[in-house]
Motif scaffolding. Sequence first.
Motif, short mmCIF file in Angstrom:
data_model
loop_
_atom_site.label_atom_id
_atom_site.label_comp_id
_atom_site.label_asym_id
_atom_site.label_seq_id
_atom_site.Cartn_x
_atom_site.Cartn_y
_atom_site.Cartn_z
N ARG A 29 -0.88 33.99 -105.12
CA ARG A 29 0.06 32.92 -105.42
C ARG A 29 0.35 32.06 -104.19
O ARG A 29 0.16 32.47 -103.05
CB ARG A 29 1.37 33.48 -105.97
N GLY A 30 0.86 30.88 -104.45
CA GLY A 30 1.26 29.98 -103.37
C GLY A 30 1.80 28.69 -103.95
O GLY A 30 1.73 28.45 -105.14
N TRP A 31 2.35 27.85 -103.09
CA TRP A 31 2.75 26.50 -103.45
C TRP A 31 3.84 26.03 -102.51
O TRP A 31 3.73 26.14 -101.30
CB TRP A 31 3.16 26.37 -104.91
N LEU A 32 4.95 25.57 -103.07
CA LEU A 32 5.93 24.77 -102.34
C LEU A 32 7.15 25.57 -101.91
O LEU A 32 7.75 26.28 -102.71
CB LEU A 32 6.38 23.59 -103.21
N ASN A 33 7.52 25.43 -100.63
CA ASN A 33 8.81 25.91 -100.12
C ASN A 33 9.70 24.72 -99.81
O ASN A 33 9.25 23.75 -99.20
CB ASN A 33 8.63 26.71 -98.82
N LEU A 34 10.95 24.81 -100.21
CA LEU A 34 11.98 23.86 -99.78
C LEU A 34 12.93 24.65 -98.90
O LEU A 34 13.80 25.37 -99.39
CB LEU A 34 12.69 23.24 -100.99
N ALA A 35 12.72 24.53 -97.60
CA ALA A 35 13.41 25.39 -96.63
C ALA A 35 14.64 24.70 -96.06
O ALA A 35 14.71 23.47 -95.95
CB ALA A 35 12.45 25.76 -95.50
N ASN A 36 15.61 25.51 -95.68
CA ASN A 36 16.82 25.00 -95.08
C ASN A 36 17.45 26.11 -94.24
O ASN A 36 16.98 27.25 -94.23
CB ASN A 36 17.80 24.52 -96.16
N LYS A 49 19.07 18.20 -94.98
CA LYS A 49 18.28 18.84 -93.93
C LYS A 49 17.14 19.68 -94.48
O LYS A 49 16.49 20.41 -93.75
CB LYS A 49 19.19 19.70 -93.06
N MET A 50 16.88 19.61 -95.79
CA MET A 50 15.83 20.40 -96.42
C MET A 50 14.45 19.98 -95.91
O MET A 50 14.16 18.79 -95.79
CB MET A 50 15.91 20.27 -97.94
N LEU A 51 13.61 20.97 -95.62
CA LEU A 51 12.28 20.74 -95.07
C LEU A 51 11.23 21.26 -96.05
O LEU A 51 11.27 22.41 -96.46
CB LEU A 51 12.13 21.45 -93.73
N ALA A 52 10.27 20.43 -96.44
CA ALA A 52 9.19 20.85 -97.32
C ALA A 52 8.15 21.62 -96.51
O ALA A 52 7.70 21.17 -95.46
CB ALA A 52 8.55 19.65 -98.00
N SER A 53 7.78 22.81 -97.00
CA SER A 53 6.74 23.62 -96.37
C SER A 53 5.94 24.29 -97.48
O SER A 53 5.89 23.79 -98.60
CB SER A 53 7.37 24.63 -95.41
N LEU A 74 2.27 40.59 -99.53
CA LEU A 74 2.00 40.08 -98.19
C LEU A 74 1.92 38.56 -98.30
O LEU A 74 1.06 38.03 -99.02
CB LEU A 74 0.69 40.63 -97.63
N VAL A 75 2.81 37.85 -97.62
CA VAL A 75 2.94 36.41 -97.80
C VAL A 75 3.01 35.71 -96.44
O VAL A 75 3.73 36.16 -95.54
CB VAL A 75 4.20 36.07 -98.62
N PHE A 76 2.25 34.63 -96.30
CA PHE A 76 2.39 33.72 -95.17
C PHE A 76 3.29 32.59 -95.63
O PHE A 76 2.96 31.88 -96.60
CB PHE A 76 1.02 33.19 -94.75
N THR A 77 4.43 32.39 -94.97
CA THR A 77 5.43 31.47 -95.50
C THR A 77 6.04 30.61 -94.41
O THR A 77 6.28 31.07 -93.29
CB THR A 77 6.53 32.24 -96.25
N GLY A 78 6.28 29.34 -94.73
CA GLY A 78 6.91 28.41 -93.81
C GLY A 78 8.38 28.23 -94.12
O GLY A 78 8.77 28.10 -95.29
N LYS A 79 9.21 28.22 -93.08
CA LYS A 79 10.65 28.03 -93.24
C LYS A 79 11.11 26.94 -92.28
O LYS A 79 10.30 26.22 -91.71
CB LYS A 79 11.38 29.35 -92.98
N PRO A 100 9.15 27.16 -88.45
CA PRO A 100 8.54 28.44 -88.11
C PRO A 100 7.73 29.01 -89.28
O PRO A 100 8.02 28.74 -90.45
CB PRO A 100 9.75 29.33 -87.81
N TYR A 101 6.72 29.79 -88.94
CA TYR A 101 5.90 30.47 -89.95
C TYR A 101 6.01 31.98 -89.75
O TYR A 101 5.99 32.48 -88.62
CB TYR A 101 4.44 30.03 -89.84
N TYR A 102 6.09 32.68 -90.89
CA TYR A 102 6.28 34.13 -90.86
C TYR A 102 5.23 34.83 -91.72
O TYR A 102 4.76 34.29 -92.72
CB TYR A 102 7.66 34.51 -91.44
N ILE A 103 4.89 36.04 -91.33
CA ILE A 103 4.24 36.99 -92.22
C ILE A 103 5.36 37.81 -92.84
O ILE A 103 6.14 38.44 -92.14
CB ILE A 103 3.27 37.91 -91.48
#
Length: 229
Positions: A29-36, A49-53, A74-79, A100-103
């Motif tokens: 799976r994957g797609w869109l993060n709306l990070a804050n 201040k929301m950031l698209a990742s 196990l996910v590679f995710t942007g925040k 930042p990117y996290y495992i």
Amino acid sequence: MKTKFLAVVLFLTTISVYSFGQGSNAILRGWLNLANVSITSNGSVDDAKMLASFQVGIIGDIHVASILYFQPGLVFTGKGTKSQSGTEGSANWYRATTNPYYIEVPLSFILKSPTGPVKFFGGAGPYLGIGIAGKNKVKGAVFGTGFNSEKSIVWSNDDPTTLNSDEGAGFGIMKRFDYGLNGTVGVEGKSAVFSVNYGLGLAKLQSGNNNSDNNNKHRVLSFTLGFKL
């Protein structure tokens, strides 16, 4: 020390990988993060201040009993977050982003509707994450003089199990280890899965801060599309 936290993450990662090889289903799976990032002591955020990742990963789907499933992953995710002051092109303004990117290792318990070709589901569980990369970007002008900076994130190896100390703390340094809670709802078809997820971070982003309030923690709304393997 940080080795304790790393040992826990590695142990949970081993569980996730092992589960994929034990006859369980898996979802890519994957797609869109709306990070804050939360900005107040009660955990609220500023939508501006929301950031698209993005995120991408693999999720196990283990049938436990009746309508209950266990989903390690196990996910590679942007925040991260963004901020801006003033109007671009004026004498004094700036725009900044932290990405930042996290495992991440999510461990969710899911309830699914029992019958039909289409199933609805919902669930929750904890996650642990390790920061591995990312950028801090700042662009703007002071008294008409422009500036532009892009630097890799500097990580501290602070261990959340040592509650009374911050190893590697310093100004502008981000804690490497993140943890929190995930909630998810969605719909599952024969070969595809769509879900809406919310990640509630419980660890401070910046080093040198205690966890006495909910300020300065990750908040991530995600929309994911998955395909069964």
